[in-house]
Design a protein around this motif. Structure first.
Motif, PDB file in Angstrom:
ATOM      1  N   GLY A  12     -38.563  11.639  15.946  1.00 46.68           N
ATOM      2  CA  GLY A  12     -39.070  11.962  14.644  1.00 46.68           C
ATOM      3  C   GLY A  12     -38.348  11.741  13.360  1.00 46.68           C
ATOM      4  N   GLN A  13     -37.087  11.117  13.641  1.00 47.56           N
ATOM      5  CA  GLN A  13     -36.634  11.049  11.549  1.00 47.56           C
ATOM      6  C   GLN A  13     -36.811   9.240  11.209  1.00 47.56           C
ATOM      7  OE1 GLN A  13     -33.943  12.339  10.184  1.00 47.56           O
ATOM      8  NE2 GLN A  13     -34.749  14.221  11.404  1.00 47.56           N
ATOM      9  N   VAL A  14     -37.473   8.618  11.985  1.00 50.11           N
ATOM     10  CA  VAL A  14     -37.869   7.599  11.783  1.00 50.11           C
ATOM     11  C   VAL A  14     -39.412   7.729  10.955  1.00 50.11           C
ATOM     12  CG1 VAL A  14     -39.557   5.529  12.578  1.00 50.11           C
ATOM     13  CG2 VAL A  14     -36.861   5.814  13.160  1.00 50.11           C
ATOM     14  N   ARG A  15     -40.126   8.631  11.794  1.00 50.13           N
ATOM     15  CA  ARG A  15     -41.363   9.606  11.499  1.00 50.13           C
ATOM     16  C   ARG A  15     -41.595   9.657  10.050  1.00 50.13           C
ATOM     17  NH1 ARG A  15     -42.541  10.573  16.522  1.00 50.13           N
ATOM     18  NH2 ARG A  15     -42.250  12.956  16.051  1.00 50.13           N
ATOM     19  N   ALA A  16     -40.394  10.820   9.714  1.00 51.93           N
ATOM     20  CA  ALA A  16     -39.932  11.539   8.483  1.00 51.93           C
ATOM     21  C   ALA A  16     -40.021  10.614   7.326  1.00 51.93           C
ATOM     22  CB  ALA A  16     -39.090  12.599   9.105  1.00 51.93           C
ATOM     23  N   ALA A  17     -39.167   9.988   8.035  1.00 50.20           N
ATOM     24  CA  ALA A  17     -38.560   8.342   6.780  1.00 50.20           C
ATOM     25  C   ALA A  17     -40.106   8.095   5.947  1.00 50.20           C
ATOM     26  CB  ALA A  17     -37.597   7.693   6.957  1.00 50.20           C
ATOM     27  N   LEU A  18     -40.669   7.110   7.296  1.00 42.11           N
ATOM     28  CA  LEU A  18     -41.932   6.662   6.541  1.00 42.11           C
ATOM     29  C   LEU A  18     -42.587   7.520   5.933  1.00 42.11           C
ATOM     30  CD1 LEU A  18     -43.224   5.135   9.878  1.00 42.11           C
ATOM     31  CD2 LEU A  18     -41.655   3.592   7.628  1.00 42.11           C
ATOM     32  N   HIS A  19     -42.940   9.145   6.093  1.00 41.49           N
ATOM     33  CA  HIS A  19     -43.848  10.292   5.681  1.00 41.49           C
ATOM     34  C   HIS A  19     -43.329  10.441   4.084  1.00 41.49           C
ATOM     35  CE1 HIS A  19     -46.437  12.847   4.390  1.00 41.49           C
ATOM     36  NE2 HIS A  19     -45.133  14.035   4.314  1.00 41.49           N
ATOM     37  N   THR A  20     -41.521  10.057   3.894  1.00 42.28           N
ATOM     38  CA  THR A  20     -41.344  10.856   2.376  1.00 42.28           C
ATOM     39  C   THR A  20     -41.049   9.445   1.964  1.00 42.28           C
ATOM     40  OG1 THR A  20     -39.374  11.830   3.738  1.00 42.28           O
ATOM     41  CG2 THR A  20     -39.593  11.279   1.808  1.00 42.28           C
ATOM     42  N   ALA A  54     -35.269   0.289  15.056  1.00 44.31           N
ATOM     43  CA  ALA A  54     -35.858   1.447  13.777  1.00 44.31           C
ATOM     44  C   ALA A  54     -34.853   1.290  12.619  1.00 44.31           C
ATOM     45  CB  ALA A  54     -34.545   2.642  14.874  1.00 44.31           C
ATOM     46  N   GLU A  55     -33.954   0.707  13.150  1.00 51.20           N
ATOM     47  CA  GLU A  55     -33.147  -0.355  11.546  1.00 51.20           C
ATOM     48  C   GLU A  55     -34.094  -0.835  10.585  1.00 51.20           C
ATOM     49  OE1 GLU A  55     -28.729  -1.833  11.140  1.00 51.20           O
ATOM     50  OE2 GLU A  55     -30.169  -2.699  12.417  1.00 51.20           O
ATOM     51  N   GLY A  56     -35.077  -1.370  11.333  1.00 51.57           N
ATOM     52  CA  GLY A  56     -36.144  -3.094  10.504  1.00 51.57           C
ATOM     53  C   GLY A  56     -37.170  -1.287   9.782  1.00 51.57           C
ATOM     54  N   ILE A  57     -37.337  -0.861  10.550  1.00 53.22           N
ATOM     55  CA  ILE A  57     -38.542   0.586   9.683  1.00 53.22           C
ATOM     56  C   ILE A  57     -37.994   1.271   8.822  1.00 53.22           C
ATOM     57  CG2 ILE A  57     -40.369   2.421  10.405  1.00 53.22           C
ATOM     58  CD1 ILE A  57     -40.476   1.459  13.284  1.00 53.22           C
ATOM     59  N   LEU A  58     -36.703   1.893   9.494  1.00 52.60           N
ATOM     60  CA  LEU A  58     -35.768   2.589   8.756  1.00 52.60           C
ATOM     61  C   LEU A  58     -35.444   1.928   7.029  1.00 52.60           C
ATOM     62  CD1 LEU A  58     -33.442   4.519  10.961  1.00 52.60           C
ATOM     63  CD2 LEU A  58     -35.918   5.457   9.403  1.00 52.60           C
ATOM     64  N   GLY A  59     -35.428   0.392   7.278  1.00 53.48           N
ATOM     65  CA  GLY A  59     -35.190  -0.215   5.933  1.00 53.48           C
ATOM     66  C   GLY A  59     -36.272  -0.482   4.764  1.00 53.48           C
ATOM     67  N   LEU A  60     -37.937  -0.384   5.686  1.00 50.39           N
ATOM     68  CA  LEU A  60     -38.101  -0.468   4.961  1.00 50.39           C
ATOM     69  C   LEU A  60     -39.025   1.341   4.054  1.00 50.39           C
ATOM     70  CD1 LEU A  60     -41.053  -2.186   6.765  1.00 50.39           C
ATOM     71  CD2 LEU A  60     -39.859  -3.437   5.009  1.00 50.39           C
TER      72      LEU A  60
END
Length: 78
Positions: A12-20, A54-60
């Motif tokens: 959920g946090q990863v999806r929210a970060a991508l959206h934001t 998750a770290e890679g996705i969130l880094g982007l």
């Protein structure tokens, strides 16, 4: 009542970060060298979302993972 797992919370946090960040799954998948289908599977729970992914996705998305370990308050109350 459904219990949310740590992996569900991370997803959920990863999806929210991508959206934001305004990043599409297709763009993130391209940058990480993974198929859009597999990225979607990781974000929906059909495939495992590891901390490394998750770290890679969130880094982007301009985010970082911070892990906190604490005593389980439910165990203490029992």
């Amino acid at each position: 009542m459904t219990e949310t797992t740590a992996e569900d919370q991370l997803r959920g946090q990863v999806r929210a970060a991508l959206h934001t960040a305004g990043l599409s799954q297709a763009e993130v998948a391209r940058q990480l060298g993974v198929s859009t289908k597999h990225l979607n599977m990781m974000l929906t729970g059909a495939a495992t979302l590891t901390l490394t992914w998750a770290e890679g996705i969130l880094g982007l998305a301009g985010h970082a993972i911070e892990i906190t370990v604490r005593p389980d308050t439910q165990e203490q109350a029992a």
